[in-house]
Design an enzyme around this catalytic site. Structure first.
Site, PDB file in Angstrom:
ATOM      1  N   PHE A 126       0.973  -1.072   0.137  1.00  0.00           N
ATOM      2  CA  PHE A 126      -0.019  -0.034  -0.069  1.00  0.00           C
ATOM      3  C   PHE A 126       0.874   1.319  -0.044  1.00  0.00           C
ATOM      4  CE2 PHE A 126      -2.090   2.957   2.846  1.00  0.00           C
ATOM      5  CZ  PHE A 126      -3.587   3.319   2.120  1.00  0.00           C
ATOM      6  N   SER A 135       1.418  12.611   7.589  1.00  0.00           N
ATOM      7  CA  SER A 135      -0.034  12.709   8.145  1.00  0.00           C
ATOM      8  C   SER A 135      -1.020  13.417   7.181  1.00  0.00           C
ATOM      9  CB  SER A 135      -0.003  13.400   9.350  1.00  0.00           C
ATOM     10  OG  SER A 135       0.965  12.726  10.349  1.00  0.00           O
ATOM     11  N   GLY A 248      -7.566  -1.571   8.321  1.00  0.00           N
ATOM     12  CA  GLY A 248      -6.093  -1.496   8.596  1.00  0.00           C
ATOM     13  C   GLY A 248      -5.630  -1.071   9.918  1.00  0.00           C
ATOM     14  N   ARG A 249      -6.421  -0.127  10.477  1.00  0.00           N
ATOM     15  CA  ARG A 249      -6.041   0.254  11.871  1.00  0.00           C
ATOM     16  C   ARG A 249      -6.665  -0.898  13.124  1.00  0.00           C
ATOM     17  NH1 ARG A 249      -7.758   6.438  10.540  1.00  0.00           N
ATOM     18  NH2 ARG A 249      -5.661   7.132   9.575  1.00  0.00           N
ATOM     19  N   ARG A 274      13.757 -14.803  38.538  1.00  0.00           N
ATOM     20  CA  ARG A 274      14.713 -14.045  38.788  1.00  0.00           C
ATOM     21  C   ARG A 274      14.612 -13.654  40.283  1.00  0.00           C
ATOM     22  NH1 ARG A 274      19.637 -12.238  37.894  1.00  0.00           N
ATOM     23  NH2 ARG A 274      20.034 -10.125  38.570  1.00  0.00           N
ATOM     24  N   ILE A 343      11.137  -4.570  34.345  1.00  0.00           N
ATOM     25  CA  ILE A 343      10.998  -5.993  35.454  1.00  0.00           C
ATOM     26  C   ILE A 343      12.311  -6.730  34.741  1.00  0.00           C
ATOM     27  CG2 ILE A 343       9.823  -7.871  35.460  1.00  0.00           C
ATOM     28  CD1 ILE A 343       7.318  -6.278  35.275  1.00  0.00           C
ATOM     29  N   GLU A 369      -0.157   3.777   9.809  1.00  0.00           N
ATOM     30  CA  GLU A 369      -1.585   3.854   9.713  1.00  0.00           C
ATOM     31  C   GLU A 369      -1.891   4.941  10.332  1.00  0.00           C
ATOM     32  OE1 GLU A 369      -3.483   0.136   8.768  1.00  0.00           O
ATOM     33  OE2 GLU A 369      -1.579  -0.631   7.981  1.00  0.00           O
ATOM     34  N   GLY A 370      -1.461   6.001  10.442  1.00  0.00           N
ATOM     35  CA  GLY A 370      -1.954   7.360  11.175  1.00  0.00           C
ATOM     36  C   GLY A 370      -1.217   7.179  12.434  1.00  0.00           C
TER      37      GLY A 370
HETATM   38  C1  LIG Z   1       7.893   1.121   9.542  1.00  0.00           C
HETATM   39  C2  LIG Z   1       6.824   2.235   8.883  1.00  0.00           C
HETATM   40  C3  LIG Z   1       6.134   1.278   7.852  1.00  0.00           C
HETATM   41  C4  LIG Z   1       5.256   2.337   6.970  1.00  0.00           C
HETATM   42  N1  LIG Z   1       4.538   1.617   6.112  1.00  0.00           N
HETATM   43  C5  LIG Z   1       3.794   2.592   5.130  1.00  0.00           C
HETATM   44  C6  LIG Z   1       3.114   1.663   4.118  1.00  0.00           C
HETATM   45  O1  LIG Z   1       3.232   0.382   3.825  1.00  0.00           O
HETATM   46  N2  LIG Z   1       2.260   2.610   3.413  1.00  0.00           N
HETATM   47  C7  LIG Z   1       2.382   3.810   3.443  1.00  0.00           C
HETATM   48  O2  LIG Z   1       1.570   4.601   2.660  1.00  0.00           O
HETATM   49  N3  LIG Z   1       2.853   4.318   4.632  1.00  0.00           N
HETATM   50  C8  LIG Z   1       3.623   3.875   5.393  1.00  0.00           C
HETATM   51  N4  LIG Z   1       4.405   4.298   6.628  1.00  0.00           N
HETATM   52  C9  LIG Z   1       4.134   5.908   6.860  1.00  0.00           C
HETATM   53  C10 LIG Z   1       3.438   6.210   8.032  1.00  0.00           C
HETATM   54  O3  LIG Z   1       2.021   5.861   7.610  1.00  0.00           O
HETATM   55  C11 LIG Z   1       3.659   7.663   8.138  1.00  0.00           C
HETATM   56  O4  LIG Z   1       5.180   7.687   8.691  1.00  0.00           O
HETATM   57  C12 LIG Z   1       2.830   8.231   9.109  1.00  0.00           C
HETATM   58  O5  LIG Z   1       1.541   8.519   8.475  1.00  0.00           O
HETATM   59  C13 LIG Z   1       3.299   9.748   9.449  1.00  0.00           C
HETATM   60  O6  LIG Z   1       3.855  10.586   8.747  1.00  0.00           O
HETATM   61  P1  LIG Z   1       5.358  11.210   8.681  1.00  0.00           P
HETATM   62  O7  LIG Z   1       6.384  10.224   9.217  1.00  0.00           O
HETATM   63  O8  LIG Z   1       5.394  12.109   7.443  1.00  0.00           O
HETATM   64  O9  LIG Z   1       5.102  12.138   9.906  1.00  0.00           O
HETATM   65  P2  LIG Z   1       4.360  13.754   9.943  1.00  0.00           P
HETATM   66  O10 LIG Z   1       3.205  13.566   9.249  1.00  0.00           O
HETATM   67  O11 LIG Z   1       5.635  14.668   9.424  1.00  0.00           O
HETATM   68  O12 LIG Z   1       4.276  14.064  11.368  1.00  0.00           O
HETATM   69  C14 LIG Z   1       5.345  14.312  12.283  1.00  0.00           C
HETATM   70  C15 LIG Z   1       4.745  14.683  13.656  1.00  0.00           C
HETATM   71  O13 LIG Z   1       3.772  15.757  13.597  1.00  0.00           O
HETATM   72  C16 LIG Z   1       2.240  15.457  14.061  1.00  0.00           C
HETATM   73  N5  LIG Z   1       1.281  15.974  13.358  1.00  0.00           N
HETATM   74  C17 LIG Z   1       1.180  16.042  11.971  1.00  0.00           C
HETATM   75  N6  LIG Z   1       0.213  16.651  11.578  1.00  0.00           N
HETATM   76  C18 LIG Z   1      -0.569  17.086  12.995  1.00  0.00           C
HETATM   77  C19 LIG Z   1      -1.869  17.501  13.237  1.00  0.00           C
HETATM   78  N7  LIG Z   1      -2.769  18.084  12.109  1.00  0.00           N
HETATM   79  N8  LIG Z   1      -2.161  17.758  14.484  1.00  0.00           N
HETATM   80  C20 LIG Z   1      -1.271  17.146  15.452  1.00  0.00           C
HETATM   81  N9  LIG Z   1      -0.098  16.914  15.110  1.00  0.00           N
HETATM   82  C21 LIG Z   1       0.395  16.573  13.783  1.00  0.00           C
HETATM   83  C22 LIG Z   1       2.526  13.486  14.025  1.00  0.00           C
HETATM   84  O14 LIG Z   1       1.510  13.006  14.786  1.00  0.00           O
HETATM   85  C23 LIG Z   1       4.008  13.311  14.267  1.00  0.00           C
HETATM   86  O15 LIG Z   1       4.104  13.350  15.642  1.00  0.00           O
HETATM   87  C24 LIG Z   1       5.194   3.683   7.303  1.00  0.00           C
HETATM   88  C25 LIG Z   1       5.942   4.186   8.233  1.00  0.00           C
HETATM   89  C26 LIG Z   1       6.977   3.317   9.148  1.00  0.00           C
HETATM   90  C27 LIG Z   1       7.648   4.056  10.143  1.00  0.00           C
END
Ligand SMILES: Cc1cc2nc3c(=O)[nH]c(=O)nc-3n(C[C@H](O)[C@H](O)[C@H](O)COP(=O)(O)OP(=O)(O)OC[C@H]3O[C@@H](n4cnc5c(N)ncnc54)[C@H](O)[C@@H]3O)c2cc1C
Length: 387
Positions: A126, A135, A248-249, A274, A343, A369-370
């Site tokens: 995906f 995000s 997904g969630r 332990r 622990i 996934e958010g």
């Molecule tokens: C191991 C791994 C596997 C993944 N697999 C997939 C996959 O298969 N497919 C896919 O499409 N994506 C995948 N992702 C991506 C994942 O969904 C994103 O990393 C995630 O949605 C967050 O986006 P970002 O990393 O760009 O963080 P950002 O969006 O840049 O967020 C940074 C920080 O700001 C906060 N923030 C952002 N907007 C707001 C708001 N409006 N209000 C408050 N706080 C906010 C966030 O919560 C976070 O704390 C994967 C990520 C990881 C780490």
């Protein structure tokens, strides 16, 4: 850990037993080596397929097992308790690409893609996120332009779980034009296969946890996708993705419950073995209270998850409950694995014991996934929508 609160059917118990034994035999012996190598043996995909675990939610007419959500989550928790990296391939495949093709795909797409995916011959991925669009996924930039009987895609998708060896990638790209941007309603979903010209696997992320699961960038350079690979309406792809993330969630919540449960089991056992101050540390009330709180949070997370799964299987809207489940379970997984390390003391901080890996693996459940912040936004938005 007791499942007494959730009355499983005989079929669910059987699937739970199968998944648990499979985890013990085929995953647990390799989990440390895969973590260090930053790669699981891809043969595990075929083994999951043999059990039908890559087609759990797909109806039998499309070669799946046609099970309900709760039964799928029971199996997913067991696989997660064995290894979160293997669990994420199973969760993404079952919850996102296959469900999207099932729900929005044409008969021809179901025949060509869904059936082999259900049999586990094609692994699904995906690809929504991009380097600059996480995000705020609707701000994605990958552009799709119609060219005769093809769409031509250009852009980079980020963080694609299983992206290096998936046979089918559901990728979201803009179908609106630079001069007429339509936001979330200007995005299509495309069924991309790695054999298409212009498909390139980019860098693999080096991660804190979930290290055995390949997370890669995908580069689309004039990627020519046949027009018949567009999923449904060319402008509704983002909406399809958001609707699918409700499923997904629940999968990620099950993964988090599996990680947390495993940490609780390890910590309970260790506290009995332990000895300090001439007695097992389980005799100290400070340790007992930790274990009690851990068990309570794991049980509460699982109870909410199965209530949400039941609502989904009754056909009710679950956006809010799915976000609540993921939020509670992921924060529980991070908290419970932290307590487990405590622990274990110093032994919790070294690779000799599994809680070190569980602690690292848990964190991602609060991110993908958010993020937890996004789940809270969804939950709060639904509160106002209902009032
Ligand atoms: C191991 C791994 C596997 C993944 N697999 C997939 C996959 O298969 N497919 C896919 O499409 N994506 C995948 N992702 C991506 C994942 O969904 C994103 O990393 C995630 O949605 C967050 O986006 P970002 O990393 O760009 O963080 P950002 O969006 O840049 O967020 C940074 C920080 O700001 C906060 N923030 C952002 N907007 C707001 C708001 N409006 N209000 C408050 N706080 C906010 C966030 O919560 C976070 O704390 C994967 C990520 C990881 C780490």
């Amino acid at each position: 850990m007791s499942w007494a609160l959730i009355p499983l059917t005989e079929e669910q118990r059987e699937i739970q037993r199968t998944a648990r034994e499979f985890g013990k035999a085929e995953i647990t012996p390799h989990v440390d080596a895969w973590d260090r190598a930053e790669a699981y043996d891809v043969g595990i995909v075929g083994k999951l397929a043999e059990l039908g675990f890559l087609g759990m939610l797909i109806p039998e007419e499309y070669d799946g097992l046609g099970l309900d959500t709760a039964t799928y989550l029971v199996a997913l928790e067991e696989i997660s308790a064995a290894d979160a990296s293997v669990a994420v391939l199973m969760s993404v495949h079952n919850s996102l690409p296959t469900q999207m093709i099932l729900r929005y795909g044409s008969d021809a797409q179901k025949e060509r893609f869904l059936k082999p995916m259900a049999r586990g011959e094609l692994l699904g991925a995906f690809a929504l996120s991009e380097p600059e669009a996480g995000s705020d996924a609707a701000s994605l930039r990958t552009q799709a332009v119609r060219d005769g009987d093809h769409w031509v895609l250009n852009g980079t998708k980020a963080w694609v779980t299983s992206g290096s060896h998936a046979g089918v990638i559901l990728a979201m790209a803009r179908t609106d034009t630079p001069g007429d941007r339509k936001g979330a309603r200007g995005i299509g979903t495309f069924i991309v296969t790695p054999d298409l010209p212009g498909f390139n696997v980019g860098k693999k992320e080096a991660k804190l946890g979930l290290r055995a699961s390949p997370t890669v960038q995908l580069h689309f350079e004039n990627l020519r996708v046949p027009a018949e690979n567009l999923l449904g309406d060319p402008h509704m792809g983002f909406i399809y993705a958001m609707q699918s993330l409700d499923n997904g969630r629940l999968g990620i919540a099950a993964q988090a419950v599996g990680i947390a449960r495993s940490a609780l089991e390890h910590a309970t056992r260790y506290a009995g073995e332990r000895r300090q101050f001439a007695r097992p540390i389980k005799e100290f009330q400070a340790i007992q209270f930790k274990l009690a709180d851990m068990a309570t949070r794991v049980t509460a997370s699982r109870a909410l998850l199965y209530a949400a799964a039941a609502a989904k299987d009754r056909g009710e809207p679950i956006t809010q409950f799915s976000s609540m489940s993921k939020l509670l379970a992921s924060e529980t997984a991070v908290w419970v694995t932290t307590q487990a390390v405590q622990i274990f003391g110093g032994y919790g901080y070294v690779k000799e014991y599994p809680v070190e890996r569980l602690f690292r693996d848990a964190k991602v459940t609060e991110l993908y996934e958010g993020t937890s912040e996004i789940q809270r936004i969804v939950i709060a938005r639904e509160l106002y929508a209902q009032s």
